[in-house]
Design a protein around this motif. Structure first.
Motif, mmCIF file in Angstrom:
data_model
loop_
_atom_site.group_PDB
_atom_site.id
_atom_site.type_symbol
_atom_site.label_atom_id
_atom_site.label_comp_id
_atom_site.label_asym_id
_atom_site.label_seq_id
_atom_site.Cartn_x
_atom_site.Cartn_y
_atom_site.Cartn_z
ATOM 1 N N LEU A 82 0.825 -1.213 0.000
ATOM 2 C CA LEU A 82 0.000 0.000 0.000
ATOM 3 C C LEU A 82 0.860 1.264 0.000
ATOM 4 O O LEU A 82 0.476 2.296 -0.549
ATOM 5 C CB LEU A 82 -0.917 -0.034 1.236
ATOM 6 N N LEU A 83 2.042 1.154 0.589
ATOM 7 C CA LEU A 83 2.936 2.319 0.653
ATOM 8 C C LEU A 83 3.296 2.829 -0.741
ATOM 9 O O LEU A 83 3.578 4.008 -0.927
ATOM 10 C CB LEU A 83 4.219 1.950 1.409
ATOM 11 N N TYR A 84 3.268 1.932 -1.735
ATOM 12 C CA TYR A 84 3.641 2.328 -3.100
ATOM 13 C C TYR A 84 2.433 2.647 -3.973
ATOM 14 O O TYR A 84 2.587 2.936 -5.153
ATOM 15 C CB TYR A 84 4.462 1.217 -3.770
ATOM 16 N N THR A 85 1.228 2.552 -3.397
ATOM 17 C CA THR A 85 0.047 2.792 -4.238
ATOM 18 C C THR A 85 -0.771 4.001 -3.771
ATOM 19 O O THR A 85 -0.894 4.979 -4.497
ATOM 20 C CB THR A 85 -0.852 1.534 -4.286
ATOM 21 N N LEU A 86 -1.302 3.940 -2.553
ATOM 22 C CA LEU A 86 -2.226 5.003 -2.121
ATOM 23 C C LEU A 86 -1.640 5.907 -1.041
ATOM 24 O O LEU A 86 -2.380 6.625 -0.377
ATOM 25 C CB LEU A 86 -3.538 4.387 -1.604
ATOM 26 N N CYS A 87 -0.328 5.862 -0.848
ATOM 27 C CA CYS A 87 0.265 6.670 0.229
ATOM 28 C C CYS A 87 1.060 7.841 -0.323
ATOM 29 O O CYS A 87 1.528 7.820 -1.466
ATOM 30 C CB CYS A 87 1.183 5.805 1.092
ATOM 31 N N SER A 88 1.194 8.866 0.497
ATOM 32 C CA SER A 88 2.161 9.940 0.257
ATOM 33 C C SER A 88 3.128 9.866 1.421
ATOM 34 O O SER A 88 2.728 10.130 2.561
ATOM 35 C CB SER A 88 1.468 11.302 0.224
ATOM 36 N N GLY A 89 4.362 9.466 1.133
ATOM 37 C CA GLY A 89 5.277 9.143 2.229
ATOM 38 C C GLY A 89 4.696 7.936 2.946
ATOM 39 O O GLY A 89 4.123 7.043 2.312
ATOM 40 N N PRO A 90 4.740 7.922 4.281
ATOM 41 C CA PRO A 90 4.189 6.761 4.999
ATOM 42 C C PRO A 90 2.692 6.893 5.290
ATOM 43 O O PRO A 90 2.124 6.050 5.977
ATOM 44 C CB PRO A 90 4.994 6.769 6.304
ATOM 45 N N TYR A 91 2.057 7.978 4.804
ATOM 46 C CA TYR A 91 0.670 8.247 5.206
ATOM 47 C C TYR A 91 -0.333 7.934 4.094
ATOM 48 O O TYR A 91 -0.079 8.232 2.916
ATOM 49 C CB TYR A 91 0.519 9.714 5.630
ATOM 50 N N LEU A 92 -1.459 7.383 4.498
ATOM 51 C CA LEU A 92 -2.533 7.090 3.552
ATOM 52 C C LEU A 92 -3.068 8.414 2.989
ATOM 53 O O LEU A 92 -3.386 9.333 3.738
ATOM 54 C CB LEU A 92 -3.654 6.320 4.268
ATOM 55 N N ASP A 93 -3.128 8.479 1.660
ATOM 56 C CA ASP A 93 -3.500 9.719 0.976
ATOM 57 C C ASP A 93 -4.993 9.683 0.627
ATOM 58 O O ASP A 93 -5.453 8.785 -0.076
ATOM 59 C CB ASP A 93 -2.641 9.844 -0.295
ATOM 60 N N VAL A 94 -5.738 10.672 1.127
ATOM 61 C CA VAL A 94 -7.195 10.708 0.917
ATOM 62 C C VAL A 94 -7.531 10.802 -0.568
ATOM 63 O O VAL A 94 -8.415 10.094 -1.068
ATOM 64 C CB VAL A 94 -7.811 11.925 1.647
ATOM 65 N N GLU A 95 -6.816 11.668 -1.281
ATOM 66 C CA GLU A 95 -7.179 11.922 -2.680
ATOM 67 C C GLU A 95 -6.911 10.694 -3.551
ATOM 68 O O GLU A 95 -7.715 10.329 -4.404
ATOM 69 C CB GLU A 95 -6.428 13.156 -3.192
ATOM 70 N N LYS A 96 -5.761 10.033 -3.306
ATOM 71 C CA LYS A 96 -5.466 8.806 -4.067
ATOM 72 C C LYS A 96 -6.491 7.723 -3.726
ATOM 73 O O LYS A 96 -6.932 6.974 -4.595
ATOM 74 C CB LYS A 96 -4.057 8.302 -3.737
ATOM 75 N N THR A 97 -6.866 7.663 -2.433
ATOM 76 C CA THR A 97 -7.836 6.651 -2.004
ATOM 77 C C THR A 97 -9.192 6.889 -2.667
ATOM 78 O O THR A 97 -9.860 5.947 -3.101
ATOM 79 C CB THR A 97 -7.992 6.672 -0.462
#
Ligand SMILES: [Zn+2]
Length: 441
Positions: A202-217
């Motif tokens: 998931l770190l390489y798909t929907l995250c920005s740095g180590p954090y889950l990215d709302v917009e990508k999600t």
């Protein structure tokens, strides 16, 4: 795609299709019933006119006081519960859950989050939204980490609840020794070469740095649900368009009849086992970073209204009061949420049996009086925070129970002009309510 699924899953998906047929049939049936009703209405218009004339004649003969009471009763009836919207909301919730079931199978072999339970939130389903423009149902979909991943909730540094700048840190978990059960290689102790044969974390798909990215999600979820919809044979008969918003997505469902249902979906990660979620909703700040997941009380508040409904009985009119508030608020600076907060406080202070329709005027006066007192004191307490009156079945984090409640009227307290305007508007709202009672609009 179906051929790739094990036979049990195919059976499951087929069952889902049958249920979906039933659901769409139900929505279509509802529409045609509405059509029939409107046809019947036009056929019997002459008859109705005669009846109305007769009623008017009778009304003139009544004492002035009796007329006034009758008028008040009629006015309040127009704010009664809308059972159709609730039924439609239940059907759409069912549909969203079916699509989530299919989506879970579609992304089974990936490391994207697992969409799970969904909740209906917001005024449309609760029955106090005003019929302005299109009817939008709002859902919150709970996301869980997939195997090999952990969501660490970082609750931000501000002391005030609900915390606006919370983040969701995604961490990898050692899965050594479980390769066969989990059908994956451990992300932590497998060489980069070997990991090339596995879906990315998931770190390489929907995250920005180590954090889950709302917009990508949000973009991912819209695409996944659209793909899930394509697996349904009924997609040939109904259309599902996805509108991508920055932090949420909107699904426009158009069945064979040309009537569109709007479904807004935001996402959330549950805070432990509580009714508080870190959600994709916009924060109150001017700019919301894509990694910010503000705390939301939407699920807790929806649960509170269910709690009240279960005790109040069918004739309770508390939502009718809220709808009347939303109606008279148009054009003023108070928000529907502020009036909803006032109502929630009063629902814990006034016995549930005193919220029936016959108490409509008294309860509306209570709401407007409470609002006036709050403006005079320059504070309106956030309902679920630091409030001992919140029922125990609403599960709140410890800090929500023990904190001093933040005020929704902070701007009113800071700005004398705004305070003066708010005082003036509370008077105007009282007049507005009197006009509603006397003229019916
Ligand atoms: Zn490992």
């Amino acid at each position: 795609m179906l051929a790739l699924l094990p036979s049990l899953k195919i059976m499951g998906v087929l069952c889902v299709f049958v249920l979906l047929f039933w659901l769409i049939w139900k929505i279509e049936k509802k529409f045609w019933e509405d059509q029939d009703n409107s046809d019947e209405e036009s056929c019997s218009r002459e008859e109705e006119q005669e009846q109305e004339e007769q009623q008017e004649q009778e009304a003139e003969e009544q004492e002035e006081k009796e007329v006034k009471v009758q008028d008040e009763q009629n006015d309040s009836e127009s704010f009664g519960p809308n059972a159709d919207l609730k039924e439609l909301g239940d059907s759409l919730l069912y549909l969203v859950n079916i699509l989530i079931d299919i989506a879970q199978n579609v992304v089974l072999d990936t490391f994207f989050p697992v969409p799970e339970q969904s909740f209906v939130v917001g005024s449309t389903y609760e029955g106090w939204g005003l019929p302005v423009g299109e009817t939008v149902f709002r859902f919150l979909v709970s996301l869980k980490p997939r195997r090999g991943h952990i969501f660490q909730l970082e609750l931000g540094t501000t002391r005030e609840l609900p915390i606006q700048n919370s983040r969701i840190r995604v961490e990898l978990k050692c899965t050594c020794g479980q390769e066969q059960d989990l059908k994956m290689l451990c992300f932590l102790r497998t060489s980069a070469d070997e990991l090339r044969n596995q879906q990315p974390s998931l770190l390489y798909t929907l995250c920005s740095g180590p954090y889950l990215d709302v917009e990508k999600t949000a973009r991912w979820f819209g695409a996944v649900l659209k793909n899930a919809w394509k697996c349904v044979p009924l997609s040939a008969a109904c259309r599902l368009n996805v509108v991508h918003f920055k932090r949420s997505c909107r699904f426009q469902l158009t069945p064979m009849i040309q009537r569109t249902f709007l479904i807004d979906v935001m996402f959330g990660v549950q805070q432990a086992d509580t009714d508080i979620f870190l959600s994709s909703q916009e924060s109150e700040a001017a700019y919301t970073p894509s990694t910010a997941w503000p705390q939301t009380c939407a699920v807790a508040e929806a649960k509170f209204f269910k709690h009240v409904a279960a005790r109040a009985g069918e004739d309770s009119f508390h939502l009718g009061c809220l709808k009347a508030c939303a109606y008279i608020l148009v054009g003023y600076n108070f928000s529907p949420y502020e009036l909803k907060t006032v109502l929630m406080h009063l629902l814990t202070a006034i016995p549930v049996e005193c919220w029936s329709q016959s108490y409509f005027v008294q309860r509306m006066e209570d709401i407007l009086h409470y609002l006036r007192c709050c403006v005079e004191e320059k504070r309106l307490d956030h309902f679920p925070i630091g409030n001992k009156a919140v029922p125990a079945e609403i599960i709140l984090p410890w800090e929500f129970r023990v904190s001093v409640p933040p005020s929704l009227f902070q701007r009113v307290a800071r700005d004398p002009d705004r305070h003066e305007q708010a005082l003036y508007e509370t008077e105007m709202l009282r007049d507005r309510f009197k006009t509603l009672l006397t003229s019916g609009k």
